[in-house]
Write an enzyme that holds these catalytic residues in place. Structure first.
Site, PDB file in Angstrom:
ATOM      1  N   ARG A  45      -8.699  13.747  12.485  1.00 35.92           N
ATOM      2  CA  ARG A  45      -7.253  13.544  12.365  1.00 35.92           C
ATOM      3  C   ARG A  45      -6.592  14.856  11.933  1.00 35.92           C
ATOM      4  NH1 ARG A  45      -6.123   7.899   9.321  1.00 35.92           N
ATOM      5  NH2 ARG A  45      -4.022   8.369  10.071  1.00 35.92           N
ATOM      6  N   LYS A  68       0.835  -1.201   0.000  1.00 31.40           N
ATOM      7  CA  LYS A  68       0.000   0.000   0.000  1.00 31.40           C
ATOM      8  C   LYS A  68       0.870   1.252   0.000  1.00 31.40           C
ATOM      9  CE  LYS A  68      -2.247   0.990   3.870  1.00 31.40           C
ATOM     10  NZ  LYS A  68      -2.021   2.341   4.428  1.00 31.40           N
ATOM     11  N   ASP A  72       4.004   0.990  12.201  1.00 32.06           N
ATOM     12  CA  ASP A  72       2.916   0.090  11.817  1.00 32.06           C
ATOM     13  C   ASP A  72       3.145  -1.349  12.263  1.00 32.06           C
ATOM     14  OD1 ASP A  72       1.388   2.068  10.721  1.00 32.06           O
ATOM     15  OD2 ASP A  72       2.003   1.710   8.654  1.00 32.06           O
ATOM     16  N   ARG A  93      -4.042   4.163  18.742  1.00 35.06           N
ATOM     17  CA  ARG A  93      -3.672   2.751  18.832  1.00 35.06           C
ATOM     18  C   ARG A  93      -3.109   2.376  20.204  1.00 35.06           C
ATOM     19  NH1 ARG A  93      -1.178   1.903  12.668  1.00 35.06           N
ATOM     20  NH2 ARG A  93      -3.228   1.546  11.694  1.00 35.06           N
ATOM     21  N   SER A 129      10.242   7.844  11.646  1.00 31.77           N
ATOM     22  CA  SER A 129       9.783   7.136  10.438  1.00 31.77           C
ATOM     23  C   SER A 129      10.672   7.429   9.224  1.00 31.77           C
ATOM     24  CB  SER A 129       8.328   7.489  10.131  1.00 31.77           C
ATOM     25  OG  SER A 129       7.478   7.132  11.192  1.00 31.77           O
ATOM     26  N   GLY A 162      -5.959   7.971   5.422  1.00 31.61           N
ATOM     27  CA  GLY A 162      -5.132   9.087   5.843  1.00 31.61           C
ATOM     28  C   GLY A 162      -4.025   9.409   4.861  1.00 31.61           C
ATOM     29  N   ARG A 209       2.326   6.049  -3.178  1.00 29.82           N
ATOM     30  CA  ARG A 209       3.371   6.969  -3.624  1.00 29.82           C
ATOM     31  C   ARG A 209       3.537   6.892  -5.139  1.00 29.82           C
ATOM     32  NH1 ARG A 209       4.247   5.742   1.526  1.00 29.82           N
ATOM     33  NH2 ARG A 209       5.468   7.129   2.874  1.00 29.82           N
ATOM     34  N   SER A 268       4.247  13.364  11.319  1.00 27.44           N
ATOM     35  CA  SER A 268       3.993  12.207  10.466  1.00 27.44           C
ATOM     36  C   SER A 268       4.862  12.265   9.213  1.00 27.44           C
ATOM     37  CB  SER A 268       2.520  12.166  10.058  1.00 27.44           C
ATOM     38  OG  SER A 268       2.316  11.202   9.052  1.00 27.44           O
TER      39      SER A 268
END
Length: 415
Positions: free
Chosen positions: A97, A21, A295, A326, A171, A69, A26, A143
């Protein structure tokens, strides 16, 4: 809807994982910015990618990206550099969000974006016309999708983009994945040092592209292998590249000390695959910073609890702005199974090995979060029967997850 799961006593299975995904979304944005005609090959068939394709091809407005998102963030940047006015909206949770950091960054570059309802949150009304580009500074702990959204439009801006990331950069593998895809489509984009990225004003070129399968989806099969009592279990997962740019490819090394061994092969047609087998657990406690693989956090929290391995996991700050909070969701649902977790600093989860009473017939709530459903399903190895509420949420990233579990011998009953 609710389902009941019962685990198989033996496990010998080969499955075709969904396409990535992260790469699909992207590649679709970059492909559109390049003016490409034919879609990349092996695009994911999940909900998030479906809404991305629909948003890039539909002419109606507003554009409803549902719970995706990634699509909200990437398309906010994409429509800023394309002519016309577009409104991006989504589910009730999507409207909760935050997106203000990305909107402020795009506005700094000259984008015209309005909040339709609540300041700082979707829906957004975007009037295309951002063309100049230039320099921009962002906190590194936001993010990575905000950062990737900005980077991908850099090549079509007259001045390109120079991006400074201040403080800790979280990340980073997702940012590196974005830069790799940009280069694959002809862009010049690279880190100039640990905190700065420069994107040259060199347009993309249309490029045939094959999307590899998803290491994030593979993590649930690693969890299944870790939890099955079958010492001779074997799982084959197709389409996984050993040298993958996906940050979640780290899963094969992370599962090694908790009992899952990985071997890499290629079939006669040159298609890569991995074979998973069991080996002895080599640790009594697990500590890890998930800042680069957020994730995977749900998978490891649930796996370690089920194996009775105390843990402390850090770098989880981005989990609070995912499909659900989460961290809170993991605490609530594992409590049902007798595992009291503790949170610290809004970015840590730990379990010290304590147990409480298991609720009878535990039903796991999924909070519109695909990863809650997939991470908790293998608990049926440790709990005789487990129930999953709203199991259809897996369509967000792995639409055939339940079918694949059935093929592997799991009994799944709709109630």
């Amino acid at each position: 809807m609710q389902i009941r799961l019962t685990a198989p006593p033996h496990l010998r299975h080969k499955t075709i994982l969904p396409a990535s995904k992260s790469i699909s979304n992207r590649a679709l944005i970059i492909h559109a910015l390049a003016g490409g005609k034919d879609l990349p090959e092996n695009v994911s068939d999940c909900d998030d990618t479906f809404v991305m394709v629909r948003a890039l091809t539909q002419t109606d407005d507003p554009i409803n990206i549902m719970a995706a998102g990634t699509a909200m963030r990437f398309l906010s940047a994409y429509w800023s550099v394309n002519e016309g006015t577009h409104t991006l909206t989504g589910t009730a949770r999507m409207k909760q969000r935050p997106i203000g950091i990305l909107v402020n960054a795009l506005r700094t570059l000259g984008a015209q974006i309005e909040y339709v309802e609540t300041e700082g949150y979707p829906p957004l009304r975007i009037s295309g016309g951002l063309h100049e580009g230039g320099r921009l500074s962002l906190p590194g702990d936001v993010s990575s999708q905000y950062i990737s959204a900005l980077l991908m439009i850099g090549p079509v801006l007259r001045k390109g983009l120079e991006l400074e990331l201040t403080g800790q950069v979280i990340s980073r593998p997702y940012i590196d994945l974005t830069l790799k895809l940009m280069k694959d489509f002809g862009a010049q984009a690279e880190w100039t040092d640990e905190q700065h990225i420069k994107v040259e004003p060199q347009p993309y070129r249309p490029t045939p592209y094959y999307i590899e399968n998803d290491w994030s989806a593979a993590s649930y099969w690693y969890e299944i292998m870790a939890l099955t009592p079958d010492k001779d279990a074997e799982i084959i997962l197709t389409g996984l590249f050993a040298d993958s740019a996906q940050g979640d490819s780290a899963v094969h090394g992370l599962f090694e000390p908790i009992g899952v061994h990985t071997e890499f092969f290629c079939d006669d047609d040159g298609m890569p695959f991995v074979k998973l087998t069991k080996h002895p657990i080599a640790t009594e406690r697990l500590e890890y910073d998930f800042v680069n693989q957020p994730d995977l956090a749900q998978t490891f929290v649930v796996t370690c609890a089920m194996l009775g391995i105390p843990f402390r996991f850090t770098g989880l700050q981005s989990l609070k702005i995912k499909e659900t909070d989460r961290i809170s969701a993991l605490i609530r649902e594992l409590e049902k199974l007798g595992y009291p977790l503790h949170e610290a600093c809004g970015s840590e989860l730990f379990w010290d090995g304590q147990r409480t009473e298991v609720r009878p017939h535990p039903a796991i709530d999924t909070y519109e979060d695909h990863r809650m459903a997939m991470a908790f399903a293998p608990c049926c190895f440790a709990v005789p029967e487990i129930y999953i509420n709203h199991p259809q949420v897996v369509s967000k990233s792995y639409p055939h997850y339940w079918d694949h579990l059935k093929e592997a011998g799991f009994e799944i009953t709709a109630l």
